[in-house]
Design a protein around this motif. Sequence first.
Motif, PDB file in Angstrom:
ATOM      1  N   ARG A 121      41.185  47.103  27.307  1.00  0.00           N
ATOM      2  CA  ARG A 121      39.800  46.933  27.226  1.00  0.00           C
ATOM      3  C   ARG A 121      38.845  47.635  28.087  1.00  0.00           C
ATOM      4  NH1 ARG A 121      35.970  43.627  28.683  1.00  0.00           N
ATOM      5  NH2 ARG A 121      37.136  42.574  30.090  1.00  0.00           N
ATOM      6  N   LEU A 122      39.378  47.508  29.353  1.00  0.00           N
ATOM      7  CA  LEU A 122      38.619  48.251  30.341  1.00  0.00           C
ATOM      8  C   LEU A 122      38.600  49.807  30.507  1.00  0.00           C
ATOM      9  CD1 LEU A 122      39.333  45.763  33.572  1.00  0.00           C
ATOM     10  CD2 LEU A 122      37.323  45.902  31.938  1.00  0.00           C
ATOM     11  N   GLY A 123      39.766  50.415  30.172  1.00  0.00           N
ATOM     12  CA  GLY A 123      39.731  51.919  30.146  1.00  0.00           C
ATOM     13  C   GLY A 123      39.329  52.492  31.310  1.00  0.00           C
ATOM     14  N   LEU A 124      39.636  52.014  32.485  1.00  0.00           N
ATOM     15  CA  LEU A 124      39.273  52.462  33.989  1.00  0.00           C
ATOM     16  C   LEU A 124      40.085  53.997  34.167  1.00  0.00           C
ATOM     17  CD1 LEU A 124      40.089  49.204  36.166  1.00  0.00           C
ATOM     18  CD2 LEU A 124      37.864  50.131  35.230  1.00  0.00           C
ATOM     19  N   ASN A 125      39.484  54.701  34.835  1.00  0.00           N
ATOM     20  CA  ASN A 125      39.906  55.988  35.075  1.00  0.00           C
ATOM     21  C   ASN A 125      40.457  55.883  36.713  1.00  0.00           C
ATOM     22  OD1 ASN A 125      38.843  57.576  33.060  1.00  0.00           O
ATOM     23  ND2 ASN A 125      36.748  57.340  33.754  1.00  0.00           N
ATOM     24  N   PRO A 126      41.324  56.784  37.206  1.00  0.00           N
ATOM     25  CA  PRO A 126      41.848  56.638  38.434  1.00  0.00           C
ATOM     26  C   PRO A 126      40.695  56.462  39.409  1.00  0.00           C
ATOM     27  CG  PRO A 126      43.131  58.065  37.239  1.00  0.00           C
ATOM     28  CD  PRO A 126      41.972  57.719  36.305  1.00  0.00           C
ATOM     29  N   GLY A 127      40.917  55.595  40.520  1.00  0.00           N
ATOM     30  CA  GLY A 127      39.933  55.183  41.753  1.00  0.00           C
ATOM     31  C   GLY A 127      38.891  54.141  40.928  1.00  0.00           C
ATOM     32  N   GLU A 128      38.635  53.839  39.793  1.00  0.00           N
ATOM     33  CA  GLU A 128      37.691  52.850  39.533  1.00  0.00           C
ATOM     34  C   GLU A 128      38.307  51.424  39.431  1.00  0.00           C
ATOM     35  OE1 GLU A 128      34.749  55.014  36.180  1.00  0.00           O
ATOM     36  OE2 GLU A 128      36.700  53.949  35.288  1.00  0.00           O
ATOM     37  N   HIS A 129      37.484  50.472  39.612  1.00  0.00           N
ATOM     38  CA  HIS A 129      37.949  48.844  39.650  1.00  0.00           C
ATOM     39  C   HIS A 129      36.813  48.280  38.823  1.00  0.00           C
ATOM     40  CE1 HIS A 129      34.928  48.606  43.152  1.00  0.00           C
ATOM     41  NE2 HIS A 129      34.886  47.513  42.593  1.00  0.00           N
ATOM     42  N   ARG A 130      37.165  47.133  38.498  1.00  0.00           N
ATOM     43  CA  ARG A 130      36.397  46.204  37.853  1.00  0.00           C
ATOM     44  C   ARG A 130      36.657  44.803  37.985  1.00  0.00           C
ATOM     45  NH1 ARG A 130      34.295  47.621  32.715  1.00  0.00           N
ATOM     46  NH2 ARG A 130      34.175  49.767  33.709  1.00  0.00           N
ATOM     47  N   ASP A 131      35.576  43.957  37.998  1.00  0.00           N
ATOM     48  CA  ASP A 131      35.728  42.484  38.579  1.00  0.00           C
ATOM     49  C   ASP A 131      35.548  41.914  37.024  1.00  0.00           C
ATOM     50  OD1 ASP A 131      36.517  42.444  41.162  1.00  0.00           O
ATOM     51  OD2 ASP A 131      34.404  42.853  41.614  1.00  0.00           O
ATOM     52  N   ILE A 132      36.428  40.959  36.413  1.00  0.00           N
ATOM     53  CA  ILE A 132      36.410  40.309  35.294  1.00  0.00           C
ATOM     54  C   ILE A 132      36.416  38.732  35.344  1.00  0.00           C
ATOM     55  CG2 ILE A 132      36.678  42.343  33.892  1.00  0.00           C
ATOM     56  CD1 ILE A 132      39.541  41.067  33.526  1.00  0.00           C
ATOM     57  N   PRO A 168      54.026  25.720  33.557  1.00  0.00           N
ATOM     58  CA  PRO A 168      54.026  25.058  32.454  1.00  0.00           C
ATOM     59  C   PRO A 168      52.883  23.878  32.116  1.00  0.00           C
ATOM     60  CG  PRO A 168      55.537  24.267  33.868  1.00  0.00           C
ATOM     61  CD  PRO A 168      54.880  25.404  34.595  1.00  0.00           C
ATOM     62  N   SER A 169      51.905  23.848  32.880  1.00  0.00           N
ATOM     63  CA  SER A 169      51.291  22.795  32.850  1.00  0.00           C
ATOM     64  C   SER A 169      50.060  22.924  31.762  1.00  0.00           C
ATOM     65  CB  SER A 169      50.122  22.701  33.896  1.00  0.00           C
ATOM     66  OG  SER A 169      49.373  23.383  34.311  1.00  0.00           O
ATOM     67  N   LEU A 170      49.674  24.245  31.149  1.00  0.00           N
ATOM     68  CA  LEU A 170      48.969  24.413  30.263  1.00  0.00           C
ATOM     69  C   LEU A 170      47.546  24.002  30.677  1.00  0.00           C
ATOM     70  CD1 LEU A 170      50.627  23.714  26.765  1.00  0.00           C
ATOM     71  CD2 LEU A 170      50.423  26.087  28.157  1.00  0.00           C
ATOM     72  N   ARG A 171      47.092  23.873  31.932  1.00  0.00           N
ATOM     73  CA  ARG A 171      45.735  23.640  32.396  1.00  0.00           C
ATOM     74  C   ARG A 171      45.077  25.034  32.088  1.00  0.00           C
ATOM     75  NH1 ARG A 171      48.478  20.741  36.522  1.00  0.00           N
ATOM     76  NH2 ARG A 171      48.301  22.810  37.929  1.00  0.00           N
ATOM     77  N   ILE A 172      43.805  24.872  31.851  1.00  0.00           N
ATOM     78  CA  ILE A 172      42.770  26.079  31.417  1.00  0.00           C
ATOM     79  C   ILE A 172      41.829  26.138  32.426  1.00  0.00           C
ATOM     80  CG2 ILE A 172      41.169  26.941  29.967  1.00  0.00           C
ATOM     81  CD1 ILE A 172      42.870  25.285  27.855  1.00  0.00           C
ATOM     82  N   ARG A 173      41.425  27.213  33.037  1.00  0.00           N
ATOM     83  CA  ARG A 173      40.741  27.391  33.952  1.00  0.00           C
ATOM     84  C   ARG A 173      39.768  28.912  33.843  1.00  0.00           C
ATOM     85  NH1 ARG A 173      44.321  27.421  39.059  1.00  0.00           N
ATOM     86  NH2 ARG A 173      44.768  25.417  38.200  1.00  0.00           N
ATOM     87  N   ARG A 174      38.576  28.915  34.366  1.00  0.00           N
ATOM     88  CA  ARG A 174      38.062  30.351  34.644  1.00  0.00           C
ATOM     89  C   ARG A 174      38.663  30.984  35.776  1.00  0.00           C
ATOM     90  NH1 ARG A 174      33.058  31.779  32.546  1.00  0.00           N
ATOM     91  NH2 ARG A 174      32.172  33.617  33.382  1.00  0.00           N
ATOM     92  N   VAL A 175      38.955  32.121  35.860  1.00  0.00           N
ATOM     93  CA  VAL A 175      39.380  32.702  36.938  1.00  0.00           C
ATOM     94  C   VAL A 175      39.002  34.109  37.281  1.00  0.00           C
ATOM     95  CG1 VAL A 175      41.590  33.633  38.417  1.00  0.00           C
ATOM     96  CG2 VAL A 175      41.582  31.624  37.314  1.00  0.00           C
ATOM     97  N   ARG A 176      38.300  34.615  38.378  1.00  0.00           N
ATOM     98  CA  ARG A 176      37.655  36.005  38.863  1.00  0.00           C
ATOM     99  C   ARG A 176      39.167  36.911  39.045  1.00  0.00           C
ATOM    100  NH1 ARG A 176      33.305  37.750  37.151  1.00  0.00           N
ATOM    101  NH2 ARG A 176      32.584  39.114  38.450  1.00  0.00           N
ATOM    102  N   GLN A 177      39.081  37.990  38.256  1.00  0.00           N
ATOM    103  CA  GLN A 177      40.150  39.013  38.527  1.00  0.00           C
ATOM    104  C   GLN A 177      39.614  40.231  38.863  1.00  0.00           C
ATOM    105  OE1 GLN A 177      42.845  38.813  35.226  1.00  0.00           O
ATOM    106  NE2 GLN A 177      43.749  36.899  35.911  1.00  0.00           N
ATOM    107  N   ARG A 178      40.294  41.250  39.594  1.00  0.00           N
ATOM    108  CA  ARG A 178      39.852  42.395  39.749  1.00  0.00           C
ATOM    109  C   ARG A 178      40.916  43.429  39.303  1.00  0.00           C
ATOM    110  NH1 ARG A 178      36.866  45.394  45.005  1.00  0.00           N
ATOM    111  NH2 ARG A 178      35.217  44.320  43.717  1.00  0.00           N
ATOM    112  N   TYR A 179      40.720  44.570  38.641  1.00  0.00           N
ATOM    113  CA  TYR A 179      41.768  45.397  38.253  1.00  0.00           C
ATOM    114  C   TYR A 179      41.193  46.592  38.982  1.00  0.00           C
ATOM    115  CZ  TYR A 179      44.412  42.514  34.998  1.00  0.00           C
ATOM    116  OH  TYR A 179      45.163  41.674  34.453  1.00  0.00           O
ATOM    117  N   THR A 180      42.009  47.448  39.602  1.00  0.00           N
ATOM    118  CA  THR A 180      41.858  48.859  40.122  1.00  0.00           C
ATOM    119  C   THR A 180      42.830  49.909  39.529  1.00  0.00           C
ATOM    120  OG1 THR A 180      41.051  47.717  42.174  1.00  0.00           O
ATOM    121  CG2 THR A 180      41.473  50.017  42.345  1.00  0.00           C
TER     122      THR A 180
END
Length: 195
Positions: A118-129, A137-149
């Motif tokens: 979805r992000l289609g990053l170029n080398p050297g780019e990063h995005r926080d989502i 196995p708990s199936l608990r749901i939460r919102r988590v901040r992630q970074r892809y570089t």
Amino acid sequence: MSSPTEHPAAWSRTDVPEGLGLGTLLPEPDGFRLEAGETVVGGEGRFFTRFTVRTDLAWTTTEVRAEVVSAAGSEVVILRAQGGHWVDDRGRELPELVGCLDVDVAATPLTNTLPIRRLGLNPGEHRDIAVVWIDVPSLRIRRVRQRYTRHPAEGGLEQYTYRDPLHGEYRLSVDGDGVVVDYERFARRLRPGGP
């Protein structure tokens, strides 16, 4: 990245004594579908998980169904999304998840394909989502901040760093379809060049 074709893969878990996951990426007329399952023995116990994630053509998650079977029985969570607005299987809105366009099912490296595509990053780019994290196995749901570089390719594989505040930082190598080959300290693909 080009449009993927049917893409089956198998991973050996490296963070538990015994764990094996299978998954496939399937193009559909209106988007993509990820189907996967995993068996884990050791670590947090013995369980089997199976999940389906559907996305639109832009790789934004529209539906997820995750099931865990353990000694306690079977549990299922079903979520649907439209434009970053989420509801559960009873149609109840989940305001804490507003704005999340991806889902991360903790049991598999396959859901990393979603933000990578979805992000289609170029080398050297990063995005926080922000993503919907489904713990297994708990199936608990939460919102988590992630970074892809994204980093320069090595050995014919694309390279990424994944980071989140819950689990830290990991290096990922992925094939041309964005499917994980090696996930540092978590999983390694079996016969990545095979069918």
